[in-house]
Design a protein around this motif. Sequence first.
Motif, PDB file in Angstrom:
ATOM      1  N   GLU A 151       0.828  -1.200   0.000  1.00 54.10           N
ATOM      2  CA  GLU A 151       0.000   0.000   0.000  1.00 54.10           C
ATOM      3  C   GLU A 151       0.866   1.256   0.000  1.00 54.10           C
ATOM      4  OE1 GLU A 151      -3.771  -1.818   2.539  1.00 54.10           O
ATOM      5  OE2 GLU A 151      -2.237  -0.632   3.568  1.00 54.10           O
ATOM      6  N   PRO A 152       0.441   2.316  -0.676  1.00 49.11           N
ATOM      7  CA  PRO A 152       1.185   3.580  -0.657  1.00 49.11           C
ATOM      8  C   PRO A 152       1.335   4.092   0.773  1.00 49.11           C
ATOM      9  CG  PRO A 152      -0.497   3.613  -2.365  1.00 49.11           C
ATOM     10  CD  PRO A 152      -0.749   2.384  -1.543  1.00 49.11           C
ATOM     11  N   GLY A 153       2.537   4.514   1.126  1.00 48.76           N
ATOM     12  CA  GLY A 153       2.787   5.055   2.449  1.00 48.76           C
ATOM     13  C   GLY A 153       3.146   4.041   3.503  1.00 48.76           C
ATOM     14  N   SER A 154       3.076   2.755   3.175  1.00 45.69           N
ATOM     15  CA  SER A 154       3.426   1.724   4.153  1.00 45.69           C
ATOM     16  C   SER A 154       4.913   1.780   4.465  1.00 45.69           C
ATOM     17  CB  SER A 154       3.073   0.342   3.613  1.00 45.69           C
ATOM     18  OG  SER A 154       3.619  -0.671   4.439  1.00 45.69           O
ATOM     19  N   ARG A 155       5.240   1.808   5.751  1.00 41.65           N
ATOM     20  CA  ARG A 155       6.654   1.847   6.140  1.00 41.65           C
ATOM     21  C   ARG A 155       7.394   0.587   5.697  1.00 41.65           C
ATOM     22  NH1 ARG A 155       8.546  -1.346  10.078  1.00 41.65           N
ATOM     23  NH2 ARG A 155       7.102  -2.391  11.505  1.00 41.65           N
ATOM     24  N   PHE A 156       6.661  -0.512   5.519  1.00 41.64           N
ATOM     25  CA  PHE A 156       7.303  -1.764   5.143  1.00 41.64           C
ATOM     26  C   PHE A 156       7.920  -1.697   3.753  1.00 41.64           C
ATOM     27  CE2 PHE A 156       3.946  -3.182   8.153  1.00 41.64           C
ATOM     28  CZ  PHE A 156       4.777  -3.722   9.120  1.00 41.64           C
ATOM     29  N   PHE A 157       7.404  -0.803   2.897  1.00 38.72           N
ATOM     30  CA  PHE A 157       7.852  -0.748   1.512  1.00 38.72           C
ATOM     31  C   PHE A 157       8.474   0.592   1.123  1.00 38.72           C
ATOM     32  CE2 PHE A 157       4.431  -3.881   1.786  1.00 38.72           C
ATOM     33  CZ  PHE A 157       5.072  -4.992   1.245  1.00 38.72           C
ATOM     34  N   ASP A 158       8.655   1.466   2.084  1.00 41.67           N
ATOM     35  CA  ASP A 158       9.206   2.791   1.806  1.00 41.67           C
ATOM     36  C   ASP A 158      10.719   2.771   1.999  1.00 41.67           C
ATOM     37  OD1 ASP A 158       9.950   5.456   1.672  1.00 41.67           O
ATOM     38  OD2 ASP A 158       8.180   6.170   2.768  1.00 41.67           O
ATOM     39  N   PRO A 159      11.508   2.916   0.928  1.00 43.54           N
ATOM     40  CA  PRO A 159      12.959   2.868   1.080  1.00 43.54           C
ATOM     41  C   PRO A 159      13.510   4.017   1.924  1.00 43.54           C
ATOM     42  CG  PRO A 159      12.351   3.511  -1.160  1.00 43.54           C
ATOM     43  CD  PRO A 159      11.096   3.068  -0.476  1.00 43.54           C
ATOM     44  N   THR A 160      12.814   5.145   1.954  1.00 38.81           N
ATOM     45  CA  THR A 160      13.302   6.274   2.754  1.00 38.81           C
ATOM     46  C   THR A 160      13.128   6.036   4.250  1.00 38.81           C
ATOM     47  OG1 THR A 160      11.205   7.486   2.715  1.00 38.81           O
ATOM     48  CG2 THR A 160      12.721   7.850   0.881  1.00 38.81           C
ATOM     49  N   LEU A 161      12.275   5.062   4.615  1.00 37.19           N
ATOM     50  CA  LEU A 161      12.047   4.734   6.024  1.00 37.19           C
ATOM     51  C   LEU A 161      12.772   3.452   6.435  1.00 37.19           C
ATOM     52  CD1 LEU A 161       8.215   5.502   6.360  1.00 37.19           C
ATOM     53  CD2 LEU A 161      10.160   6.988   6.913  1.00 37.19           C
ATOM     54  N   GLY A 162      13.627   2.949   5.550  1.00 36.21           N
ATOM     55  CA  GLY A 162      14.337   1.714   5.872  1.00 36.21           C
ATOM     56  C   GLY A 162      13.463   0.489   5.728  1.00 36.21           C
ATOM     57  N   GLY A 163      12.552   0.505   4.739  1.00 34.37           N
ATOM     58  CA  GLY A 163      11.655  -0.624   4.540  1.00 34.37           C
ATOM     59  C   GLY A 163      12.342  -1.808   3.899  1.00 34.37           C
ATOM     60  N   GLY A 164      11.589  -2.885   3.779  1.00 30.69           N
ATOM     61  CA  GLY A 164      12.107  -4.111   3.183  1.00 30.69           C
ATOM     62  C   GLY A 164      12.068  -5.269   4.159  1.00 30.69           C
ATOM     63  N   ALA A 165      11.858  -6.467   3.606  1.00 33.59           N
ATOM     64  CA  ALA A 165      11.712  -7.655   4.453  1.00 33.59           C
ATOM     65  C   ALA A 165      12.988  -8.001   5.202  1.00 33.59           C
ATOM     66  CB  ALA A 165      11.269  -8.838   3.589  1.00 33.59           C
TER      67      ALA A 165
END
Length: 337
Positions: A151-165
Amino acid sequence: MGSGAIAGLFAADLGLLPQARIAAVHSRTLAGAQGFAGRFGAAAYADAAAFLADPAVEAVYVATPNHLHAAQALQALAAGKPVLIEKPVALNSADVEAIAQAARERGLFAMEALWSRFLPAVRAMREQIEAGRIGEVRRIRADLSYAHPQEPGSRFFDPTLGGGAAYDLGVYPLSLTLHLLGAPLAAGGRWFAAAGGVDLRSEFRLDYPQATAELSCGFDRDGENRFLVEGTRGALTLAAPFLKAQRLTFDADPGRALAAYERGRGLAARLLDRIPKPGRSGEAFAFPGNGLQFQAQALMTAVRAGETDCATMPLSDSAAVLRIVESVLARPPAGQG
């Protein structure tokens, strides 16, 4: 520092430790800090410098989004406060080394909040491996996956917030493997990209002189979330979800343990695995709360002893885990999720 979900769980678990209390909370907004502080009877700050200057604050727990961890940990250390940093401690190994150096120079304690290492079931697993219960370790298998929509804005997928599995989930199986076997001789793997460019799923292989570890994590599905250690004379399995495991199973037949792992956790598999069999036994390690109190107790013990690092969760291990993540994510993605 931080007033989100994990901060609330940690704060609640501090109530299980009679010598701990929440002195203050810092959040991006004063309203956010006040809302959190009102739940736990603490002072509220929106200004980080004022928060860190509060003499009632004897140690800082950094529970903010991933991309803020390293800078806020260094800020706390500069203010003379021991620090417990939510995982991942940083987004690169160089920042971990900077935190470790700052802690040493100031004679202050610093540790990643990889809380699973402190759980009673994980301690029991390590003790039994070291005692030789399963013989020589030959293989570790683990997966930690929870489905999250892109989803847009999800911290899990936002590279600027350190997202990623890998940063959110992969550090758990990687850290526990290093906890049990030490640093690998070699590490490799692959990753699959989410729409935003971070890893939707990552897979790791760690090679040891006599053992291998096959580890994975992802936001693409709900996984088995168990942790299996096979040895020459048996196997040990941390029940799902292993990051907060409360049950440890021993099987004298490592092949049978592997078959049980690969069957998954469906109803039929669970019923089959509950049938008593010679050579298989389970131990319960239930605990109150969320399990975050054990790392808090470790910090308190270490600070009172004048230590700057934790033998159970040293920053050198935190840096080693991130070097593995960095090496895999530096490769082109194996596909698009």
